[in-house]
Design a protein around this motif. Structure first.
Motif, PDB file in Angstrom:
ATOM      1  N   GLY A  20      37.409  56.839  49.746  1.00  0.00           N
ATOM      2  CA  GLY A  20      38.185  55.651  50.084  1.00  0.00           C
ATOM      3  C   GLY A  20      38.931  55.111  48.737  1.00  0.00           C
ATOM      4  O   GLY A  20      38.377  54.936  47.775  1.00  0.00           O
ATOM      5  N   VAL A  21      40.286  54.458  48.848  1.00  0.00           N
ATOM      6  CA  VAL A  21      40.858  53.995  48.090  1.00  0.00           C
ATOM      7  C   VAL A  21      41.401  52.756  48.532  1.00  0.00           C
ATOM      8  O   VAL A  21      41.766  52.388  49.834  1.00  0.00           O
ATOM      9  CB  VAL A  21      41.912  54.765  47.849  1.00  0.00           C
ATOM     10  CG1 VAL A  21      43.061  54.068  46.380  1.00  0.00           C
ATOM     11  CG2 VAL A  21      41.606  56.058  47.237  1.00  0.00           C
ATOM     12  N   ASN A  22      41.561  51.731  47.816  1.00  0.00           N
ATOM     13  CA  ASN A  22      41.979  50.307  48.202  1.00  0.00           C
ATOM     14  C   ASN A  22      43.713  50.134  47.703  1.00  0.00           C
ATOM     15  O   ASN A  22      43.652  50.238  46.250  1.00  0.00           O
ATOM     16  CB  ASN A  22      41.277  49.047  47.501  1.00  0.00           C
ATOM     17  CG  ASN A  22      41.881  47.699  47.904  1.00  0.00           C
ATOM     18  OD1 ASN A  22      42.896  47.567  48.376  1.00  0.00           O
ATOM     19  ND2 ASN A  22      41.032  46.728  47.454  1.00  0.00           N
ATOM     20  N   TYR A  23      44.737  50.083  48.547  1.00  0.00           N
ATOM     21  CA  TYR A  23      46.197  50.014  48.195  1.00  0.00           C
ATOM     22  C   TYR A  23      46.505  48.631  48.006  1.00  0.00           C
ATOM     23  O   TYR A  23      47.736  48.171  47.799  1.00  0.00           O
ATOM     24  CB  TYR A  23      46.720  50.738  49.135  1.00  0.00           C
ATOM     25  CG  TYR A  23      46.394  52.229  49.189  1.00  0.00           C
ATOM     26  CD1 TYR A  23      47.059  53.249  48.077  1.00  0.00           C
ATOM     27  CD2 TYR A  23      45.464  52.586  49.995  1.00  0.00           C
ATOM     28  CE1 TYR A  23      46.546  54.377  48.431  1.00  0.00           C
ATOM     29  CE2 TYR A  23      44.884  54.083  49.901  1.00  0.00           C
ATOM     30  CZ  TYR A  23      45.697  54.892  49.123  1.00  0.00           C
ATOM     31  OH  TYR A  23      44.934  56.346  49.029  1.00  0.00           O
ATOM     32  N   ALA A  24      45.710  47.521  48.128  1.00  0.00           N
ATOM     33  CA  ALA A  24      46.174  46.126  48.508  1.00  0.00           C
ATOM     34  C   ALA A  24      46.869  45.645  47.335  1.00  0.00           C
ATOM     35  O   ALA A  24      46.390  46.097  46.193  1.00  0.00           O
ATOM     36  CB  ALA A  24      45.065  45.234  48.900  1.00  0.00           C
ATOM     37  N   SER A  25      47.946  44.575  47.350  1.00  0.00           N
ATOM     38  CA  SER A  25      48.467  44.095  46.243  1.00  0.00           C
ATOM     39  C   SER A  25      48.784  42.573  46.546  1.00  0.00           C
ATOM     40  O   SER A  25      49.100  42.282  47.477  1.00  0.00           O
ATOM     41  CB  SER A  25      49.682  44.864  45.929  1.00  0.00           C
ATOM     42  OG  SER A  25      50.357  44.294  44.874  1.00  0.00           O
ATOM     43  N   GLY A  26      48.126  41.721  45.572  1.00  0.00           N
ATOM     44  CA  GLY A  26      48.263  40.427  45.805  1.00  0.00           C
ATOM     45  C   GLY A  26      49.977  40.011  46.007  1.00  0.00           C
ATOM     46  O   GLY A  26      50.518  40.310  45.412  1.00  0.00           O
ATOM     47  N   GLY A  27      50.087  38.885  46.925  1.00  0.00           N
ATOM     48  CA  GLY A  27      51.146  38.432  47.483  1.00  0.00           C
ATOM     49  C   GLY A  27      52.020  39.469  47.920  1.00  0.00           C
ATOM     50  O   GLY A  27      53.381  39.168  48.443  1.00  0.00           O
TER      51      GLY A  27
END
Length: 281
Positions: A20-27
């Protein structure tokens, strides 16, 4: 087991990506203009580009057949949309002209049509079990309370109305995609309702403060300036619903996560995360 590793971390390579990988980015947001006041951020279209790269790496690592099976069984969680309001449509000064030109309904329609394409692309890249989380009551976050002081002790009405407008259409979109994309299992997670319950019954959940930021520097609710090294931090963050001007504390997130994992149809529909995990697509 630790947190899912971020895509851009230099260590997120090789066998690590198979877990699994997290692609989230603040804002970041659904729309590419969202969060431009922050400069560098990776919006959803670019996050999908990054997932496409990971998918290619997985295929190179274990072959097409195994990769297809891995993606078919994997859980995909998509939590996005609040920044399109907070850091786009509702940004003071930056988008006043846009608000005058664009009605809430038109803005939400634009978000939904873009999101339809993005979720369809995710499906076309092999995702089958997809959890789509709605937008929470953004009018209750310390940032909105402090930038709309006329609301007094109450949540701010207009941002919550925007969230509800979006959520109504989002629920329809999730049902539409489930019906039209053969083999897909889309799930609608109603974080708005869960958080509303926490705000209304905060003492029953063990909280003392449901409206202010634990990490605060300015504003009655600590919502005017992001959490920084010069901020004051509350004595016990587990007693606060909000950590900073925008985000819930770990304590609040645990309640949300438990209800998404094992909750009823009122919290997550048509099945909860545990049921989705064991379901065969």
């Amino acid at each position: 087991m630790g947190y899912t590793p971020p895509y851009l971390a230099p260590t997120t390579v090789g066998p690590v990506i198979l877990k699994g990988v997290n692609y989230a980015s603040g804002g970041s947001g659904i729309l590419n203009l969202t969060g431009k006041i922050f400069g560098g951020r990776i919006n959803l279209d670019a996050q999908l580009d990054n997932f496409e790269n990971t998918r290619q790496d997985i295929i190179s690592s274990i072959g097409v057949t195994a990769a297809v099976d891995l993606l078919r069984r994997g859980l995909f969680s998509v939590t996005i949309g609040s920044n399109d309001f907070i850091n786009n449509y509702l940004t003071p000064g930056v988008t006043i002209a846009e608000q005058k030109l664009t009605t809430p309904q038109v803005f939400v329609n634009t978000m939904i049509s873009r999101f339809r394409m993005q979720l369809t692309r995710l499906f076309n890249l092999g995702a089958r079990k997809i959890i789509v989380v709605n937008v929470g009551p953004i009018g209750c976050i310390p940032n909105q309370r402090d930038t709309n002081i006329d609301a007094g002790d109450n949540c701010v009405t207009f941002p919550n109305q925007l969230a509800q407008l979006f959520n109504t259409q989002l629920k329809g979109l999730v049902a539409e995609l489930s019906a039209n994309l053969k083999g897909s299992m889309f799930v609608y997670a109603d974080v708005y309702t869960i958080l509303e319950d926490i705000f209304s019954n905060y003492m029953e959940y063990g909280f003392v403060n449901p409206s202010s930021s634990c990490c605060s520097l300015a504003g009655r609710f600590g919502g005017l300036i992001p959490c920084s090294p010069t901020s004051r931090v509350c004595m016990d963050r587990s007693k606060y619903v909000f950590w900073d001007p925008f985000h819930p504390t770990d304590a609040a997130n645990v309640f949300i996560a438990k209800r998404l994992l094992d909750g009823s149809h009122n919290d997550i529909y048509p099945m909860n995360v545990r049921q989705l995990f064991y379901a065969s697509s």
